[in-house]
Scaffold this motif. Sequence first.
Motif, PDB file in Angstrom:
ATOM      1  N   VAL A  31       0.657  -1.200   0.085  1.00 41.19           N
ATOM      2  CA  VAL A  31       0.005  -0.127  -0.012  1.00 41.19           C
ATOM      3  C   VAL A  31       0.903   1.279   0.093  1.00 41.19           C
ATOM      4  CG1 VAL A  31      -1.876   1.251   1.052  1.00 41.19           C
ATOM      5  CG2 VAL A  31      -1.782  -1.187   1.260  1.00 41.19           C
ATOM      6  N   THR A  32       1.795   1.191   0.716  1.00 39.60           N
ATOM      7  CA  THR A  32       2.891   2.585   0.814  1.00 39.60           C
ATOM      8  C   THR A  32       3.362   2.495  -0.540  1.00 39.60           C
ATOM      9  OG1 THR A  32       4.313   1.194   2.212  1.00 39.60           O
ATOM     10  CG2 THR A  32       2.941   2.844   3.477  1.00 39.60           C
ATOM     11  N   ASP A  33       3.860   1.615  -1.078  1.00 41.99           N
ATOM     12  CA  ASP A  33       4.352   1.591  -2.302  1.00 41.99           C
ATOM     13  C   ASP A  33       3.484   2.175  -3.451  1.00 41.99           C
ATOM     14  OD1 ASP A  33       6.828   1.004  -4.051  1.00 41.99           O
ATOM     15  OD2 ASP A  33       5.589  -0.160  -5.159  1.00 41.99           O
ATOM     16  N   ALA A  34       2.210   1.871  -3.447  1.00 47.53           N
ATOM     17  CA  ALA A  34       1.228   2.247  -4.261  1.00 47.53           C
ATOM     18  C   ALA A  34       1.008   3.836  -4.101  1.00 47.53           C
ATOM     19  CB  ALA A  34      -0.080   1.604  -4.139  1.00 47.53           C
ATOM     20  N   ILE A  35       1.027   4.333  -2.746  1.00 51.48           N
ATOM     21  CA  ILE A  35       1.111   5.735  -2.238  1.00 51.48           C
ATOM     22  C   ILE A  35       2.299   6.655  -3.005  1.00 51.48           C
ATOM     23  CG2 ILE A  35       1.218   7.480  -0.512  1.00 51.48           C
ATOM     24  CD1 ILE A  35      -0.401   5.401   1.104  1.00 51.48           C
ATOM     25  N   ARG A  36       3.389   5.823  -2.952  1.00 53.44           N
ATOM     26  CA  ARG A  36       4.756   6.365  -3.317  1.00 53.44           C
ATOM     27  C   ARG A  36       4.392   6.781  -4.900  1.00 53.44           C
ATOM     28  NH1 ARG A  36       8.648   4.582  -6.302  1.00 53.44           N
ATOM     29  NH2 ARG A  36       7.994   2.309  -6.030  1.00 53.44           N
ATOM     30  N   ARG A  37       3.756   6.022  -5.668  1.00 54.23           N
ATOM     31  CA  ARG A  37       3.505   6.096  -7.082  1.00 54.23           C
ATOM     32  C   ARG A  37       2.287   6.684  -7.312  1.00 54.23           C
ATOM     33  NH1 ARG A  37       2.500   1.171  -8.781  1.00 54.23           N
ATOM     34  NH2 ARG A  37       2.845   0.122  -6.921  1.00 54.23           N
ATOM     35  N   GLU A  38       1.633   7.434  -6.437  1.00 54.33           N
ATOM     36  CA  GLU A  38       0.276   8.201  -6.774  1.00 54.33           C
ATOM     37  C   GLU A  38       0.605   9.546  -6.420  1.00 54.33           C
ATOM     38  OE1 GLU A  38      -2.228   9.714  -7.873  1.00 54.33           O
ATOM     39  OE2 GLU A  38      -3.010   7.659  -8.028  1.00 54.33           O
ATOM     40  N   GLU A  39       0.701  10.319  -7.305  1.00 51.01           N
ATOM     41  CA  GLU A  39       1.209  11.694  -7.269  1.00 51.01           C
ATOM     42  C   GLU A  39       0.193  12.533  -6.566  1.00 51.01           C
ATOM     43  OE1 GLU A  39       2.147  13.445 -11.326  1.00 51.01           O
ATOM     44  OE2 GLU A  39       4.044  12.194 -11.410  1.00 51.01           O
ATOM     45  N   ARG A  40      -1.165  12.174  -6.556  1.00 53.41           N
ATOM     46  CA  ARG A  40      -2.005  13.113  -5.753  1.00 53.41           C
ATOM     47  C   ARG A  40      -2.026  12.656  -4.287  1.00 53.41           C
ATOM     48  NH1 ARG A  40      -7.250  10.813  -9.213  1.00 53.41           N
ATOM     49  NH2 ARG A  40      -5.826   8.951  -8.975  1.00 53.41           N
ATOM     50  N   ILE A  41      -1.370  11.887  -3.674  1.00 59.67           N
ATOM     51  CA  ILE A  41      -1.620  11.582  -2.526  1.00 59.67           C
ATOM     52  C   ILE A  41      -0.307  11.693  -1.664  1.00 59.67           C
ATOM     53  CG2 ILE A  41      -1.983   9.792  -0.723  1.00 59.67           C
ATOM     54  CD1 ILE A  41      -4.329   8.803  -2.026  1.00 59.67           C
ATOM     55  N   GLU A  42      -0.165  12.367  -0.598  1.00 56.99           N
ATOM     56  CA  GLU A  42       1.083  12.657   0.259  1.00 56.99           C
ATOM     57  C   GLU A  42       1.053  11.794   1.518  1.00 56.99           C
ATOM     58  OE1 GLU A  42       3.502  16.269   2.508  1.00 56.99           O
ATOM     59  OE2 GLU A  42       1.212  16.430   2.249  1.00 56.99           O
ATOM     60  N   SER A 164      -0.535  -7.315  -2.456  1.00 56.27           N
ATOM     61  CA  SER A 164      -0.059  -7.415  -3.658  1.00 56.27           C
ATOM     62  C   SER A 164      -0.732  -8.212  -4.726  1.00 56.27           C
ATOM     63  CB  SER A 164       1.567  -7.826  -3.396  1.00 56.27           C
ATOM     64  OG  SER A 164       1.443  -9.027  -2.907  1.00 56.27           O
ATOM     65  N   ALA A 165      -1.593  -8.932  -4.292  1.00 53.63           N
ATOM     66  CA  ALA A 165      -2.575  -9.865  -5.210  1.00 53.63           C
ATOM     67  C   ALA A 165      -3.280  -9.059  -6.541  1.00 53.63           C
ATOM     68  CB  ALA A 165      -3.680 -10.489  -4.238  1.00 53.63           C
ATOM     69  N   GLU A 166      -3.397  -9.842  -7.382  1.00 47.77           N
ATOM     70  CA  GLU A 166      -3.935  -8.866  -8.697  1.00 47.77           C
ATOM     71  C   GLU A 166      -5.401  -8.986  -8.737  1.00 47.77           C
ATOM     72  OE1 GLU A 166      -1.639 -10.586 -12.082  1.00 47.77           O
ATOM     73  OE2 GLU A 166      -0.185  -9.138 -12.032  1.00 47.77           O
ATOM     74  N   VAL A 167      -5.971  -7.845  -9.355  1.00 53.02           N
ATOM     75  CA  VAL A 167      -7.344  -7.891  -9.428  1.00 53.02           C
ATOM     76  C   VAL A 167      -7.495  -7.127 -11.080  1.00 53.02           C
ATOM     77  CG1 VAL A 167      -8.076  -7.616  -7.232  1.00 53.02           C
ATOM     78  CG2 VAL A 167      -7.281  -5.519  -8.428  1.00 53.02           C
ATOM     79  N   ALA A 168      -8.666  -7.295 -11.583  1.00 50.88           N
ATOM     80  CA  ALA A 168      -8.788  -6.853 -12.757  1.00 50.88           C
ATOM     81  C   ALA A 168      -8.709  -5.229 -12.892  1.00 50.88           C
ATOM     82  CB  ALA A 168     -10.198  -7.189 -13.401  1.00 50.88           C
ATOM     83  N   LYS A 169      -7.852  -4.683 -13.802  1.00 49.68           N
ATOM     84  CA  LYS A 169      -7.721  -2.858 -13.733  1.00 49.68           C
ATOM     85  C   LYS A 169      -8.909  -2.396 -13.981  1.00 49.68           C
ATOM     86  CE  LYS A 169      -4.463   0.154 -15.597  1.00 49.68           C
ATOM     87  NZ  LYS A 169      -3.263   0.141 -14.966  1.00 49.68           N
TER      88      LYS A 169
END
Length: 576
Positions: A31-42, A164-169
């Motif tokens: 989750v924190t890695d996804a936040i790192r890559r989401e420019e809209r969230i600090e 980290s499990a995958e879901v449909a985009k």
Amino acid sequence: MTTVAEQIVTALADLGVRTVWGVVGDALNPVTDAIRREERIEWIGTRHEEAAAFAASAQAQLSGTIGVCMGTVGPGSLHLLNGLYDAKKSHAPVLAICGQVPSAELGAEYFQEVDNDAVFRDVAAFRHTVTSASQMPRVLEQAVQTAYATPGVSVLTLPGDIGSAEVAKDSAVHITRVPARLTPDDDEITRAVRLLDDAKTVTMLVGAGARESRASVLQLADRLAAPMVLTLKAKEGLEDDNPFQIGQSGLIGNPATREAFESAGALLMIGTDFPYPDWLPRSTPTVQIDTRAGHIGRRTPVDVGVVGDAGLSIAALLNRVRSKDDRSHLEKARSSYEDWQGHQRRLTDPEFDQSLVGKVRSWLDNTEDKIRPEALATLIDTHAAEDTVFTTDTGMSTVWLARCVTMRGSRRLIGSFNLGSMANALPHALGAAALDRQRQVVAFCGDGGLTMLLGDVLTAVAYDLPVKLIVFDNGRLGMVKLEQEQGGLPEFGTELANPDLAAVATAMGMPAARVTEPEALEAAVQAALASPGPYLLDVVTNPEEIALPPKTSIDQAWGFAIAKMKEGIVSRGAKS
């Protein structure tokens, strides 16, 4: 394809979430890695998860957008609890994302395993442990919508292998937010009108539920010639330029509110679940208006309960209730309130303790000629911006803010007013400052509260959150001291061995100053508020200040006098 963590973070960003608070770790790394890559969230990493939950709660209350905090497996999630209870009792929509051990290990007493669904049962309206990626995004939608609808807390728990499990985009997340306005029952409005018309005098108790209906609340007070007692949370929006308000009741109140309650022929409560029944009249005919039926009559007996939106209910009353020509009840209450305010203003004068009255009073309550807390609070009120966000610790800091600071302009006020937690002012201020770094945020910090979560001063420094931490440094747990003395007990266990808190803040990288002399106070306050970044002002205030509530019984007053005599005997004995 995308991952569960990426889906959650993208959905939150789409909802308008701009900050996520917490402490990183193991199960939440996806989750924190996804936040790192989401420019809209600090991402703002706090030093304690409790601070993260408080900050998220403040943001939700100020913005209306769901606040988000995170805690990882076991202890990390448990540390969120106090701040989440604050959000629950403040009716703030907050989502807590909690880590969990790998799903294959659930129920095996794995290292750090805690049953989050059981732990958070009382605090969260929604709680669920995700055990399969196929449950997404449905459970996320349920969590967010429940937090908004309650409003309150939702807890979503992610085992270490699920994030980290995958879901449909293309699995879209749909959040429905439809605020409803509950129309009052006409028969209950009729009964309320009859009771108010029959009463010779009316006193109003108005809470935060009526803040959005300011104009009609004032019109109704004028129609009823009613003094208006405001709850602490109603100061924001209803206090300034209000010719009917007479301040607060309870421990933070003043004599005018007591008199207005006792002399009223009827009590009209609007949008408040005021939690202190001992301060309310018990035999006075009462009308209560609230959107939550469960609030009606649970603090004081109610003759007429109107379940409905405050604005709609007030409008219905205004269409039918008769005007009261005799305004003496209102005028007497306002006169008493203004007299009390004049007395309070005298205490803020740096020269007060040198006057004849001041010397007599200081013999009892300021033997060391220290800075009076009323003076500090009044100077903050004078020099703070008209759009300042104020936060306050529970206890005496709240007393001084309630009595000396006016919520004028677009000022906002956040505190742990329903949970009554210590240590909330700093993290609430962090949350407010992260919403808008250009807006002034002032925290009224007790020395006990600040030092409880002192590590998160470093959070303000690390993320350049321009909070102004004003420390009422009286070396005491002041409210507990007052409670002991009212019971006739000498203070015990309330004294704090504080360091120089300005020096501590400076060592942490935060500019700071310490004030010990009344004549240096105003310049120090102005410098603190004018500083561009975070700043701590450590003001050594009088620990003996008398802050008796407006409804002091003979037993309480006698107990206070006995306690002061006992303290004097103990003090003299210690010096001999």
